[in-house]
Scaffold this motif. Structure first.
Motif, mmCIF file in Angstrom:
data_model
loop_
_atom_site.group_PDB
_atom_site.id
_atom_site.type_symbol
_atom_site.label_atom_id
_atom_site.label_comp_id
_atom_site.label_asym_id
_atom_site.label_seq_id
_atom_site.Cartn_x
_atom_site.Cartn_y
_atom_site.Cartn_z
ATOM 1 N N LEU A 83 47.530 13.115 12.180
ATOM 2 C CA LEU A 83 47.640 13.182 13.637
ATOM 3 C C LEU A 83 48.671 14.231 14.057
ATOM 4 O O LEU A 83 48.447 14.993 15.012
ATOM 5 C CB LEU A 83 48.026 11.814 14.196
ATOM 6 C CG LEU A 83 46.971 10.713 14.072
ATOM 7 C CD1 LEU A 83 47.563 9.361 14.447
ATOM 8 C CD2 LEU A 83 45.757 11.018 14.961
ATOM 9 N N ALA A 84 49.800 14.274 13.349
ATOM 10 C CA ALA A 84 50.851 15.229 13.690
ATOM 11 C C ALA A 84 50.401 16.666 13.472
ATOM 12 O O ALA A 84 50.690 17.554 14.294
ATOM 13 C CB ALA A 84 52.104 14.940 12.858
ATOM 14 N N LEU A 85 49.666 16.913 12.392
ATOM 15 C CA LEU A 85 49.145 18.269 12.162
ATOM 16 C C LEU A 85 48.079 18.626 13.186
ATOM 17 O O LEU A 85 47.910 19.797 13.536
ATOM 18 C CB LEU A 85 48.595 18.381 10.738
ATOM 19 C CG LEU A 85 49.653 18.357 9.631
ATOM 20 C CD1 LEU A 85 48.996 18.359 8.259
ATOM 21 C CD2 LEU A 85 50.616 19.535 9.764
ATOM 22 N N GLY A 86 47.361 17.624 13.693
ATOM 23 C CA GLY A 86 46.428 17.868 14.787
ATOM 24 C C GLY A 86 47.155 18.331 16.031
ATOM 25 O O GLY A 86 46.680 19.226 16.760
ATOM 26 N N LEU A 87 48.327 17.734 16.302
ATOM 27 C CA LEU A 87 49.150 18.184 17.428
ATOM 28 C C LEU A 87 49.584 19.631 17.232
ATOM 29 O O LEU A 87 49.446 20.459 18.155
ATOM 30 C CB LEU A 87 50.382 17.285 17.556
ATOM 31 C CG LEU A 87 51.477 17.777 18.509
ATOM 32 C CD1 LEU A 87 50.965 17.831 19.937
ATOM 33 C CD2 LEU A 87 52.716 16.889 18.410
ATOM 34 N N ALA A 122 48.478 22.846 19.641
ATOM 35 C CA ALA A 122 49.500 23.632 20.342
ATOM 36 C C ALA A 122 49.473 25.086 19.892
ATOM 37 O O ALA A 122 49.632 26.003 20.707
ATOM 38 C CB ALA A 122 50.879 23.019 20.092
ATOM 39 N N LEU A 123 49.265 25.298 18.596
ATOM 40 C CA LEU A 123 49.195 26.667 18.078
ATOM 41 C C LEU A 123 47.998 27.406 18.655
ATOM 42 O O LEU A 123 48.090 28.591 18.994
ATOM 43 C CB LEU A 123 49.112 26.630 16.551
ATOM 44 C CG LEU A 123 49.018 27.981 15.844
ATOM 45 C CD1 LEU A 123 50.238 28.831 16.137
ATOM 46 C CD2 LEU A 123 48.853 27.781 14.339
ATOM 47 N N ALA A 124 46.876 26.714 18.791
ATOM 48 C CA ALA A 124 45.677 27.343 19.362
ATOM 49 C C ALA A 124 45.927 27.790 20.792
ATOM 50 O O ALA A 124 45.596 28.925 21.168
ATOM 51 C CB ALA A 124 44.508 26.364 19.301
ATOM 52 N N TRP A 125 46.506 26.914 21.607
ATOM 53 C CA TRP A 125 46.746 27.272 23.004
ATOM 54 C C TRP A 125 47.798 28.372 23.111
ATOM 55 O O TRP A 125 47.675 29.278 23.938
ATOM 56 C CB TRP A 125 47.182 26.038 23.788
ATOM 57 C CG TRP A 125 47.100 26.226 25.287
ATOM 58 C CD1 TRP A 125 46.266 27.067 25.967
ATOM 59 C CD2 TRP A 125 47.887 25.566 26.277
ATOM 60 N NE1 TRP A 125 46.475 26.961 27.312
ATOM 61 C CE2 TRP A 125 47.460 26.045 27.532
ATOM 62 C CE3 TRP A 125 48.884 24.598 26.207
ATOM 63 C CZ2 TRP A 125 48.016 25.590 28.731
ATOM 64 C CZ3 TRP A 125 49.439 24.142 27.394
ATOM 65 C CH2 TRP A 125 49.013 24.632 28.646
ATOM 66 N N PHE A 137 44.816 21.906 22.806
ATOM 67 C CA PHE A 137 46.178 21.391 22.956
ATOM 68 C C PHE A 137 46.171 19.958 23.470
ATOM 69 O O PHE A 137 46.919 19.104 22.982
ATOM 70 C CB PHE A 137 46.954 22.293 23.917
ATOM 71 C CG PHE A 137 48.216 21.669 24.441
ATOM 72 C CD1 PHE A 137 49.342 21.550 23.635
ATOM 73 C CD2 PHE A 137 48.282 21.199 25.748
ATOM 74 C CE1 PHE A 137 50.505 20.969 24.128
ATOM 75 C CE2 PHE A 137 49.436 20.621 26.240
ATOM 76 C CZ PHE A 137 50.552 20.511 25.431
ATOM 77 N N GLN A 138 45.314 19.691 24.448
ATOM 78 C CA GLN A 138 45.254 18.341 25.013
ATOM 79 C C GLN A 138 44.790 17.319 23.972
ATOM 80 O O GLN A 138 45.298 16.189 23.943
ATOM 81 C CB GLN A 138 44.328 18.338 26.224
ATOM 82 C CG GLN A 138 44.915 19.082 27.422
ATOM 83 C CD GLN A 138 43.883 19.364 28.507
ATOM 84 O OE1 GLN A 138 42.715 19.636 28.219
ATOM 85 N NE2 GLN A 138 44.312 19.287 29.746
ATOM 86 N N GLY A 173 58.194 24.028 20.823
ATOM 87 C CA GLY A 173 58.132 22.633 21.194
ATOM 88 C C GLY A 173 57.096 21.823 20.447
ATOM 89 O O GLY A 173 57.376 21.213 19.412
ATOM 90 N N TYR A 174 55.872 21.825 20.943
ATOM 91 C CA TYR A 174 54.839 20.941 20.400
ATOM 92 C C TYR A 174 54.426 21.287 18.972
ATOM 93 O O TYR A 174 54.199 20.399 18.153
ATOM 94 C CB TYR A 174 53.607 20.975 21.304
ATOM 95 C CG TYR A 174 53.745 20.136 22.546
ATOM 96 C CD1 TYR A 174 53.586 18.753 22.505
ATOM 97 C CD2 TYR A 174 54.027 20.722 23.779
ATOM 98 C CE1 TYR A 174 53.701 17.977 23.652
ATOM 99 C CE2 TYR A 174 54.146 19.951 24.932
ATOM 100 C CZ TYR A 174 53.977 18.584 24.856
ATOM 101 O OH TYR A 174 54.097 17.815 25.995
#
Length: 212
Positions: free
Chosen positions: A31-35, A39-42, A69-70, A193-194
């Motif tokens: 889940l954390a790597l999904g975050l 964020a990296l994509a956006w 990101f969402q 941040g994210y």
């Protein structure tokens, strides 16, 4: 007689009248790597196109980057819910559920704005658009609660506030310096941040588990 921590962990974490099994480290990391990925994509598409692109291609790509990101923030909320990051009171748990609703409505805007250009000037889509900043303000409040509550530890305790200050850093920079500066500030802030928050939790999942 007090039960050893291992017995308590097997039974799950008591949270305000309900019992939920602790998240396995592998699930937390995923889940954390999904975050981080979202964020990296956006951040990447924002560095290229900015947050308010002029071309149809740029609009669609930035909308999809924002949607990625969402989804990442959804993964973060999943970790927070299961670990009681904001606390175990009814109000603390309700805070996360309200944020999920705000985020879902913001995600609906991203989807429709990307794939239905003809609807971009419609009133209903304009209403959905308001949930983008509202959801980010909600995450800022959650970041404060996580930092004050101290249920997460170490860097994981304070980095959500760093990550979730995105809206209170980016919007003022736009009003003061204009979009050319705020685009860079916003994209860079996503990395600091994210993206970093996801990596902290992924590599140190024990920081988000409550010690008993």
């Amino acid at each position: 007689m007090t039960e050893p921590p291992s017995v308590h962990a097997q039974r799950g974490t008591h949270t305000g009248g309900s019992v939920s099994a602790p998240l396995p480290d592998t699930t937390v990391r995923r889940l954390a790597l999904g975050l981080s990925t979202g964020a990296l994509a956006w951040s990447t598409v924002s560095f290229v196109y900015g947050f308010d692109p002029a071309t149809e291609m740029g609009i669609k790509i930035t909308d999809l980057g924002g949607l990625a990101f969402q989804f990442g923030v959804c993964f973060l909320l999943a970790i927070m819910v299961r670990t009681g990051a904001t606390g175990v009171s009814r109000a603390a748990r309700a805070m996360l559920q309200v944020e999920r609703v705000l985020l879902a409505l913001a995600m609906a805007w991203s989807f429709f704005h990307a794939f239905f250009p003809s609807a971009r000037d419609s009133a209903w889509l304009g209403i959905l658009d308001a949930f983008w900043p509202l959801s980010m303000l909600g995450m800022f409040v959650i970041g404060l609660k996580v930092a004050i509550g101290g249920r997460w530890r170490g860097a994981a305790r304070f980095w959500p506030l760093v990550a979730e200050s995105w809206v209170v850093v980016t919007l003022p920079s736009m009003m003061i310096f204009g979009t050319s500066v705020s685009d860079i500030v916003g994209a860079a802030h996503l990395l600091v941040g994210y993206t970093t928050l996801g990596l902290i939790v992924a590599f140190r999942p024990e920081l988000v588990r409550r010690e008993h």
